[in-house]
Write an enzyme that holds these catalytic residues in place. Structure first.
Site, PDB file in Angstrom:
ATOM      1  N   ARG A 151      35.670  19.003  12.728  1.00 36.69           N
ATOM      2  CA  ARG A 151      36.329  20.259  12.333  1.00 36.69           C
ATOM      3  C   ARG A 151      36.898  20.048  10.937  1.00 36.69           C
ATOM      4  O   ARG A 151      37.803  19.222  10.753  1.00 36.69           O
ATOM      5  CB  ARG A 151      37.423  20.615  13.332  1.00 36.69           C
ATOM      6  CG  ARG A 151      38.137  21.933  13.033  1.00 36.69           C
ATOM      7  CD  ARG A 151      39.223  22.216  14.064  1.00 36.69           C
ATOM      8  NE  ARG A 151      39.886  23.487  13.792  1.00 36.69           N
ATOM      9  CZ  ARG A 151      40.918  23.655  12.969  1.00 36.69           C
ATOM     10  NH1 ARG A 151      41.420  22.613  12.304  1.00 36.69           N
ATOM     11  NH2 ARG A 151      41.457  24.847  12.785  1.00 36.69           N
ATOM     12  N   LYS A 179      44.869  16.281   7.058  1.00 37.30           N
ATOM     13  CA  LYS A 179      46.015  15.970   7.916  1.00 37.30           C
ATOM     14  C   LYS A 179      46.943  14.971   7.232  1.00 37.30           C
ATOM     15  O   LYS A 179      46.506  14.064   6.511  1.00 37.30           O
ATOM     16  CB  LYS A 179      45.547  15.419   9.265  1.00 37.30           C
ATOM     17  CG  LYS A 179      44.803  16.447  10.141  1.00 37.30           C
ATOM     18  CD  LYS A 179      45.735  17.462  10.775  1.00 37.30           C
ATOM     19  CE  LYS A 179      45.002  18.618  11.445  1.00 37.30           C
ATOM     20  NZ  LYS A 179      44.539  18.331  12.789  1.00 37.30           N
TER      21      LYS A 179
END
Length: 292
Positions: free
Chosen positions: A265, A231
Site C-alpha cells: 500500500r 510512515k
C-alpha cells in the site's frame, strides 16, 4: 530459520466475482479524499483531482486504488459515517466508469460507509479497526461478500495511536490475527488480507522487528498487505520528512517482498512498481519462481 510462509503462497481474491491472482505482488495506490492526511491532505479531495490522481496511480502500475475519506493520522479530525459518505460523493462510481479494470478498496471503519461503497461498486473493504470501532462491520462485510483487510490495531479509536511496547510483537500480532480471522471465517468471510498495522501504536523497534519477521506474520494462511509508505517509524529516526524517504522505503519493500508480502500500500506507485520488477527478476535469475 525455517521459512513457514513458503508452504502456502498461491493466494487469490474474489472481488465482486472477479478472481484476482496474487502470485505476483500487487500495488495498492493511496487516494486520500481528506483535507488533513499527513503527507497529501487536501490534494485530491474533489472529484476532478481525485479522478486525475486515480488515473496517475493506475498508469504508474497500481491495480488497486485505496480510497480514504477520513484521515487516521494522530490528532486527525474524527468524522461520522455521514461525513465520509458526503466526501466520497460520486468519486467511486466515476472511477469505476472511467477505469472499469481498476479494483477499488474503501478505507473506512464504518459499516454504513461500507454499505454505501458496496452500492457504488467497491471491490475490497480496508478496515483499520479490525471491526473494533463499529460492531456491525463484520456482519456488513459478510453481507457484501467482499474481501476484507484485517489490520492489527489497539482496541479503540481513542487509543489506536497509544504506543505499546510488546513483549513479542510478532506473537501478539499473530494472536490477534488468529482470533479475528476465526471470527471472520465463522461469519462466512473467506477472502481475508492481513495488515500488521505499521504506524499504529507500535514502537520504532517493534515495527522494524515486524519488517524483519514478516515471513512469520499470519503463518502464511492469508495474503499479507504491508503499508509502510511515508510512515514516521522510517523518517523520524533518520531526521527526514515523510516525502524524503523513498529510497529507504523501497529497500524495506524489497525486504518484505522477499518474505512473501503480496500487496504494497503506497503513495509512490512508480517506485514501488520498479521494486516489484526488481524482486521478480531476481527470482527468475535464481530459478526460484515457485518460491515467494
Amino acid at each position: 530459520m525455517e521459512n513457514h510462509s513458503s508452504l502456502i503462497n498461491n493466494y487469490s481474491l474474489n472481488c465482486n466475482g472477479k478472481l484476482v491472482d496474487l502470485s505476483s505482488p500487487k500495488i495498492m495506490g493511496i487516494l486520500n479524499l481528506t483535507p488533513d492526511s499527513f503527507s497529501d491532505g487536501g490534494q485530491f479531495n474533489n472529484e476532478k483531482s481525485a479522478l486525475q490522481h486515480a488515473e496517475k496511480l493506475l498508469n504508474d502500475g497500481a491495480e488497486i486504488i485505496d480510497i480514504g475519506p477520513q484521515s487516521t493520522r494522530p490528532n486527525a479530525e474524527f468524522l461520522s459515517s455521514e461525513e465520509e459518505i458526503r466526501r466520497i460523493g460520486n468519486i467511486i462510481s466515476n472511477i469505476k466508469k472511467e477505469f472499469p479494470q481498476a479494483l477499488i478498496s474503501l478505507d473506512t471503519f464504518y459499516a454504513e460507509t461500507v454499505k454505501f461503497g458496496f452500492n457504488e461498486g467497491v471491490d475490497i473493504v480496508n478496515d483499520i479497526s479490525g471491526g473494533q470501532f463499529d460492531k456491525k462491520m463484520f456482519d456488513t462485510v459478510a453481507e457484501t461478500k467482499l474481501p476484507y483487510i484485517l489490520m492489527h490495531v489497539n482496541p479503540s479509536y481513542e487509543t489506536m495511536h497509544d504506543k505499546i511496547k510488546f513483549d513479542d510483537i510478532t506473537l501478539n500480532v499473530n494472536q490477534y490475527f488468529s482470533q479475528k480471522t476465526n471470527e471472520l471465517l465463522q461469519k462466512g468471510i473467506k477472502d481475508i488480507i492481513l495488515d500488521p498495522g505499521f504506524g499504529f501504536g507500535k514502537t520504532v523497534e517493534d515495527q522494524m522487528r515486524m519488517i524483519n519477521e514478516t515471513q512469520f506474520l499470519g503463518f502464511g494462511k492469508f495474503p499479507l498487505l504491508i503499508g509502510i509508505s511515508r510512515k514516521s517509524f522510517i523518517y523520524k529516526p533518520l531526521g527526514k520528512s515523510a516525502l524524503d524517504i523513498n529510497e529507504e522505503t523501497q529497500k524495506l519493500h524489497l525486504k518484505v517482498l522477499k518474505q512473501g508480502a503480496k500487496i504494497l500500500r503506497v503513495h509512490d506507485v512508480a517506485d514501488a512498481k520498479k521494486t516489484i520488477l526488481e524482486w521478480e527478476s531476481s527470482r527468475i535469475e535464481r530459478g526460484s519462481v515457485g518460491e515467494f
